[in-house]
Design a protein around this motif. Structure first.
Motif, PDB file in Angstrom:
ATOM      1  N   TYR A 113      -5.405   4.579   6.518  1.00 14.84           N
ATOM      2  CA  TYR A 113      -6.714   4.048   6.139  1.00 14.84           C
ATOM      3  C   TYR A 113      -6.679   2.525   6.007  1.00 14.84           C
ATOM      4  N   PHE A 114      -5.627   1.986   5.401  1.00 20.00           N
ATOM      5  CA  PHE A 114      -5.529   0.543   5.218  1.00 20.00           C
ATOM      6  C   PHE A 114      -5.476  -0.188   6.559  1.00 20.00           C
ATOM      7  N   VAL A 117       0.840  -1.201   0.000  1.00 23.51           N
ATOM      8  CA  VAL A 117       0.000   0.000   0.000  1.00 23.51           C
ATOM      9  C   VAL A 117       0.875   1.251   0.000  1.00 23.51           C
ATOM     10  N   LYS A 150      -1.371   8.758   4.469  1.00 24.62           N
ATOM     11  CA  LYS A 150      -2.806   8.710   4.733  1.00 24.62           C
ATOM     12  C   LYS A 150      -3.399   7.375   4.280  1.00 24.62           C
ATOM     13  N   ASN A 151      -2.951   6.863   3.151  1.00 24.40           N
ATOM     14  CA  ASN A 151      -3.480   5.595   2.655  1.00 24.40           C
ATOM     15  C   ASN A 151      -3.059   4.424   3.535  1.00 24.40           C
ATOM     16  N   VAL A 152      -1.866   4.483   4.091  1.00 25.06           N
ATOM     17  CA  VAL A 152      -1.426   3.443   5.018  1.00 25.06           C
ATOM     18  C   VAL A 152      -2.301   3.470   6.275  1.00 25.06           C
ATOM     19  N   TYR A 212      -7.760  12.568  10.333  1.00 24.81           N
ATOM     20  CA  TYR A 212      -8.186  12.627   8.933  1.00 24.81           C
ATOM     21  C   TYR A 212      -9.702  12.621   8.803  1.00 24.81           C
ATOM     22  N   PHE A 234       0.640   3.642  -3.304  1.00 24.01           N
ATOM     23  CA  PHE A 234      -0.061   4.910  -3.107  1.00 24.01           C
ATOM     24  C   PHE A 234       0.871   6.044  -2.692  1.00 24.01           C
ATOM     25  N   LYS A 235       2.014   5.713  -2.101  1.00 26.95           N
ATOM     26  CA  LYS A 235       3.043   6.689  -1.724  1.00 26.95           C
ATOM     27  C   LYS A 235       2.491   7.822  -0.864  1.00 26.95           C
ATOM     28  N   ASP A 236       1.577   7.483   0.041  1.00 24.94           N
ATOM     29  CA  ASP A 236       0.986   8.490   0.905  1.00 24.94           C
ATOM     30  C   ASP A 236       0.714   7.859   2.269  1.00 24.94           C
ATOM     31  N   TYR A 248     -11.906  15.696   7.341  1.00 28.49           N
ATOM     32  CA  TYR A 248     -12.836  15.455   6.235  1.00 28.49           C
ATOM     33  C   TYR A 248     -14.251  15.896   6.623  1.00 28.49           C
TER      34      TYR A 248
END
Length: 100
Positions: A25-26, A13, A21-23, A91, A17-19, A95
């Motif tokens: 979320y995962f 991930v 935030k995505n880690v 996050y 995705f290189k972010d 949002y």
């Protein structure tokens, strides 16, 4: 084995995705998935499914960490998980405020 699979998925991930935030979320998606699967398996009344889920699917990320780490290493991983949950809260709040 489950720790190795989870770590490989986190690296994948992060690589794709290189972010950060995505880690976050995962990791939180996996934690919620484990809780939902165990809740459903233990409340539908089918003993075979509950036995399968309780045997092969971890109940949470904390159970995976507890299985492979003790002492200071356990504390470090648990605090890292708490940090990721705090990031998720940040996050989601960001949002939510942005949407209103």
């Amino acid at each position: 084995m489950d720790l190795i699979v989870f770590l490989i998925l986190i690296v994948a991930v992060a690589f794709f995705f290189k972010d950060f935030k995505n880690v976050v979320y995962f990791v939180c998606i996996v934690e919620i998935f484990f809780h939902i699967v165990h809740f459903i398996a233990n409340h539908i009344g089918m003993k075979a499914i509950a036995t399968f889920v309780n045997t092969y699917i971890p109940s949470s990320l904390l159970s995976i960490i507890a299985k492979y780490a003790t002492g200071l290493l356990y504390d470090i991983f648990v605090w890292a998980l708490v940090f990721l949950f705090c990031c998720l809260l940040f996050y989601l709040t960001k949002y939510f405020i942005k949407r209103n």
